[in-house]
Design an enzyme around this catalytic site. Structure first.
Site, PDB file in Angstrom:
ATOM      1  N   PRO A  38     -11.803  -0.873 -23.721  1.00 27.92           N
ATOM      2  CA  PRO A  38     -11.209  -1.414 -24.954  1.00 27.92           C
ATOM      3  C   PRO A  38     -11.480  -2.908 -25.113  1.00 27.92           C
ATOM      4  CG  PRO A  38      -9.487  -0.539 -23.467  1.00 27.92           C
ATOM      5  CD  PRO A  38     -10.807  -0.376 -22.770  1.00 27.92           C
TER       6      PRO A  38
ATOM      7  N   GLN B 272     -14.890   2.734  -8.085  1.00 30.10           N
ATOM      8  CA  GLN B 272     -14.285   1.609  -7.349  1.00 30.10           C
ATOM      9  C   GLN B 272     -12.819   1.934  -7.072  1.00 30.10           C
ATOM     10  OE1 GLN B 272     -15.628  -2.376  -9.269  1.00 30.10           O
ATOM     11  NE2 GLN B 272     -15.976  -0.800 -10.789  1.00 30.10           N
ATOM     12  N   ASN B 273     -12.350   3.038  -7.624  1.00 33.24           N
ATOM     13  CA  ASN B 273     -10.938   3.389  -7.455  1.00 33.24           C
ATOM     14  C   ASN B 273     -10.719   4.073  -6.118  1.00 33.24           C
ATOM     15  OD1 ASN B 273     -10.784   2.391  -9.979  1.00 33.24           O
ATOM     16  ND2 ASN B 273     -10.683   4.376 -11.011  1.00 33.24           N
TER      17      ASN B 273
ATOM     18  N   ALA C 216     -10.749   5.159 -22.061  1.00 33.39           N
ATOM     19  CA  ALA C 216     -11.545   6.217 -21.428  1.00 33.39           C
ATOM     20  C   ALA C 216     -10.946   7.605 -21.661  1.00 33.39           C
ATOM     21  CB  ALA C 216     -11.663   5.934 -19.930  1.00 33.39           C
TER      22      ALA C 216
ATOM     23  N   HIS D 161     -15.071   1.712  -2.779  1.00 33.56           N
ATOM     24  CA  HIS D 161     -14.072   0.816  -2.168  1.00 33.56           C
ATOM     25  C   HIS D 161     -13.108   1.558  -1.250  1.00 33.56           C
ATOM     26  CE1 HIS D 161     -14.665  -2.487  -5.494  1.00 33.56           C
ATOM     27  NE2 HIS D 161     -15.607  -2.504  -4.578  1.00 33.56           N
TER      28      HIS D 161
ATOM     29  N   CYS E  11      -5.735   2.604  20.723  1.00 34.22           N
ATOM     30  CA  CYS E  11      -5.855   1.309  21.422  1.00 34.22           C
ATOM     31  C   CYS E  11      -4.618   0.432  21.277  1.00 34.22           C
ATOM     32  CB  CYS E  11      -7.087   0.556  20.916  1.00 34.22           C
ATOM     33  SG  CYS E  11      -6.854  -0.190  19.290  1.00 34.22           S
TER      34      CYS E  11
ATOM     35  N   THR F  40     -14.069  -0.792 -16.155  1.00 33.59           N
ATOM     36  CA  THR F  40     -14.171  -1.829 -15.123  1.00 33.59           C
ATOM     37  C   THR F  40     -14.426  -3.190 -15.766  1.00 33.59           C
ATOM     38  OG1 THR F  40     -15.362  -2.630 -13.166  1.00 33.59           O
ATOM     39  CG2 THR F  40     -16.619  -1.207 -14.668  1.00 33.59           C
ATOM     40  N   SER F  41     -13.824  -4.220 -15.184  1.00 25.53           N
ATOM     41  CA  SER F  41     -13.999  -5.575 -15.713  1.00 25.53           C
ATOM     42  C   SER F  41     -15.382  -6.131 -15.365  1.00 25.53           C
ATOM     43  CB  SER F  41     -12.911  -6.498 -15.169  1.00 25.53           C
ATOM     44  OG  SER F  41     -12.965  -6.500 -13.751  1.00 25.53           O
TER      45      SER F  41
ATOM     46  N   TYR G 248       0.824  -1.219   0.000  1.00 27.56           N
ATOM     47  CA  TYR G 248       0.000   0.000   0.000  1.00 27.56           C
ATOM     48  C   TYR G 248       0.852   1.260   0.000  1.00 27.56           C
ATOM     49  CZ  TYR G 248      -4.449  -2.265  -0.169  1.00 27.56           C
ATOM     50  OH  TYR G 248      -5.538  -2.985  -0.627  1.00 27.56           O
TER      51      TYR G 248
HETATM   52  P1  OAD Z   1      -9.879  -4.585 -13.316  1.00 27.67           P
HETATM   53  O1  OAD Z   1      -8.391  -4.614 -13.320  1.00 27.67           O
HETATM   54  O2  OAD Z   1     -10.611  -5.817 -12.966  1.00 27.67           O
HETATM   55  O3  OAD Z   1     -10.390  -4.148 -14.758  1.00 27.67           O
HETATM   56  C1  OAD Z   1      -9.882  -3.050 -15.422  1.00 27.67           C
HETATM   57  C2  OAD Z   1     -10.673  -2.867 -16.702  1.00 27.67           C
HETATM   58  O4  OAD Z   1     -10.229  -1.673 -17.303  1.00 27.67           O
HETATM   59  C3  OAD Z   1     -10.485  -3.993 -17.726  1.00 27.67           C
HETATM   60  O5  OAD Z   1     -11.774  -4.417 -18.177  1.00 27.67           O
HETATM   61  C4  OAD Z   1      -9.708  -3.327 -18.848  1.00 27.67           C
HETATM   62  O6  OAD Z   1     -10.065  -3.816 -20.133  1.00 27.67           O
HETATM   63  C5  OAD Z   1     -10.146  -1.877 -18.696  1.00 27.67           C
HETATM   64  N1  OAD Z   1      -9.199  -0.870 -19.204  1.00 27.67           N
HETATM   65  C6  OAD Z   1      -7.846  -0.926 -19.263  1.00 27.67           C
HETATM   66  N2  OAD Z   1      -7.347   0.220 -19.762  1.00 27.67           N
HETATM   67  C7  OAD Z   1      -8.421   1.029 -20.006  1.00 27.67           C
HETATM   68  C8  OAD Z   1      -8.568   2.355 -20.514  1.00 27.67           C
HETATM   69  N3  OAD Z   1      -7.518   3.110 -20.866  1.00 27.67           N
HETATM   70  N4  OAD Z   1      -9.822   2.873 -20.627  1.00 27.67           N
HETATM   71  C9  OAD Z   1     -10.910   2.134 -20.272  1.00 27.67           C
HETATM   72  N5  OAD Z   1     -10.826   0.881 -19.794  1.00 27.67           N
HETATM   73  C10 OAD Z   1      -9.604   0.338 -19.660  1.00 27.67           C
HETATM   74  O7  OAD Z   1     -10.305  -3.356 -12.369  1.00 27.67           O
HETATM   75  P2  OAD Z   1     -11.703  -3.027 -11.714  1.00 27.67           P
HETATM   76  O8  OAD Z   1     -12.833  -3.400 -12.593  1.00 27.67           O
HETATM   77  O9  OAD Z   1     -11.609  -1.631 -11.214  1.00 27.67           O
HETATM   78  O10 OAD Z   1     -11.451  -4.038  -5.522  1.00 27.67           O
HETATM   79  O11 OAD Z   1     -11.694  -3.984 -10.475  1.00 27.67           O
HETATM   80  C11 OAD Z   1     -12.758  -3.885  -9.575  1.00 27.67           C
HETATM   81  C12 OAD Z   1     -12.275  -4.086  -8.191  1.00 27.67           C
HETATM   82  O12 OAD Z   1     -11.559  -5.313  -8.098  1.00 27.67           O
HETATM   83  C13 OAD Z   1     -11.265  -3.064  -7.684  1.00 27.67           C
HETATM   84  O13 OAD Z   1     -11.866  -1.915  -7.146  1.00 27.67           O
HETATM   85  C14 OAD Z   1     -10.564  -3.810  -6.626  1.00 27.67           C
HETATM   86  C15 OAD Z   1     -10.312  -5.042  -7.467  1.00 27.67           C
HETATM   87  O14 OAD Z   1      -9.696  -6.078  -6.990  1.00 27.67           O
HETATM   88  C16 OAD Z   1     -10.972  -4.266  -4.313  1.00 27.67           C
HETATM   89  O15 OAD Z   1      -9.794  -4.160  -4.031  1.00 27.67           O
HETATM   90  C17 OAD Z   1     -12.032  -4.644  -3.328  1.00 27.67           C
END
Ligand code: OAD
Length: 249
Positions: free
Chosen positions: A213, A101-102, A230, A119, A149, A187-188, A67
């Protein structure tokens, strides 16, 4: 990319737009997404295995090192044109809700008001044992201790299997049920409950748009799938909306 007229029309007549962002929205700022391979020092670890309460219980020093590395990386990063376009979108629609989620704070740094941090936040600290006041903690310690604590401190983010912060889930659910246009950006769509927001919106009649993409489980459930980055597509979309609004007045 040429944008469908009907999509710009839907945005122009929307009363409430909800944008949900994931780590792809920060990719063009140099912040790695969750599911792409990490580089350098951390390449041997899966982020999805570090972001868990079990990993923290097993090796809190390792999790703090990860972190701290992420904090430094994000501090050195800048919002990209996608973040800036979303901040501008707030001024072009009656009501805009931005749920992210970021944990990197880049939307806020780009000027988006009132961001729903689904998140948590990378720069927040929390007592692992309870709801103590963590001000004054020595954050340089290998595993920082709670000044109140004496328990362990942990980053104020949501880990897998943990609850969404108070208020964030309710606000996001309510906005999903109320919006006319739902934008799923970078987001995935694999992590719940965030991945379910688009369906809530769709069930309530919203137009669902995905900007990514690559294909995701959300792609076939979206009215529009815009296969683009994006940081490139959002400025174009927001410019088109601004032009349409000007020509309508
Ligand atoms: P992921 O890493 O799962 O997905 C990222 C997505 O962004 C993928 O679908 C890529 O295709 C897409 N991507 C990559 N570059 C891009 C760009 N320039 N423009 C648009 N899209 C692009 O990340 P998240 O979906 O954010 O949670 O993951 C969700 C959550 O899972 C996170 O918040 C985190 C993670 O583990 C926790 O830690 C609880």
């Amino acid at each position: 990319m040429s944008l469908p007229d009907a999509l710009v029309d839907a945005l122009a007549s929307a009363r409430h737009v909800l944008a949900l962002t994931g780590s792809g929205a920060s990719a063009e700022s140099g912040v790695p997404t969750f599911r792409e391979a990490q580089t350098g020092l951390w390449s041997q670890y899966e982020p999805t295995q570090l972001a868990t309460p079990e990993a923290f219980a097993q090796d809190p020093a390792l999790i703090w090192r990860w972190y701290r590395w992420r904090r430094e990386l994000v501090q050195a990063a800048e919002p990209n044109p996608g973040h800036v376009a979303l901040a501008r979108l707030h001024s072009l629609v009656d009501t805009m809700t931005l749920v992210t989620q970021n944990v990197d704070g880049l939307h806020q740094r780009a000027g988006s008001p009132d961001v729903v941090e689904y998140h948590g936040n990378l720069f927040a600290n929390r007592c692992h044992e309870g709801s103590c006041d963590t001000n004054g903690a020595d954050l340089e310690a290998e595993v920082p201790a709670c000044p109140q604590c004496g328990g362990r401190l942990r980053p104020g983010v949501v880990w897998f299997g943990e609850a969404i912060p108070d208020g964030a889930r309710e606000r996001a659910d309510a906005a999903a049920a109320d919006c006319d246009v739902f934008l799923s950006i970078g987001t995935s769509s694999l992590v719940w409950p965030a991945a379910g927001l688009a369906d809530i919106a769709s069930t309530h009649g919203a137009v669902v748009v995905e900007i990514n993409p690559d294909a995701t489980p959300q792609t076939s459930r979206s009215h529009y799938s815009l296969r683009a980055r994006a940081g490139e597509l959002l400025p174009e979309l927001v410019d088109s909306l601004a032009r349409r609004k000007r020509s309508d007045t």
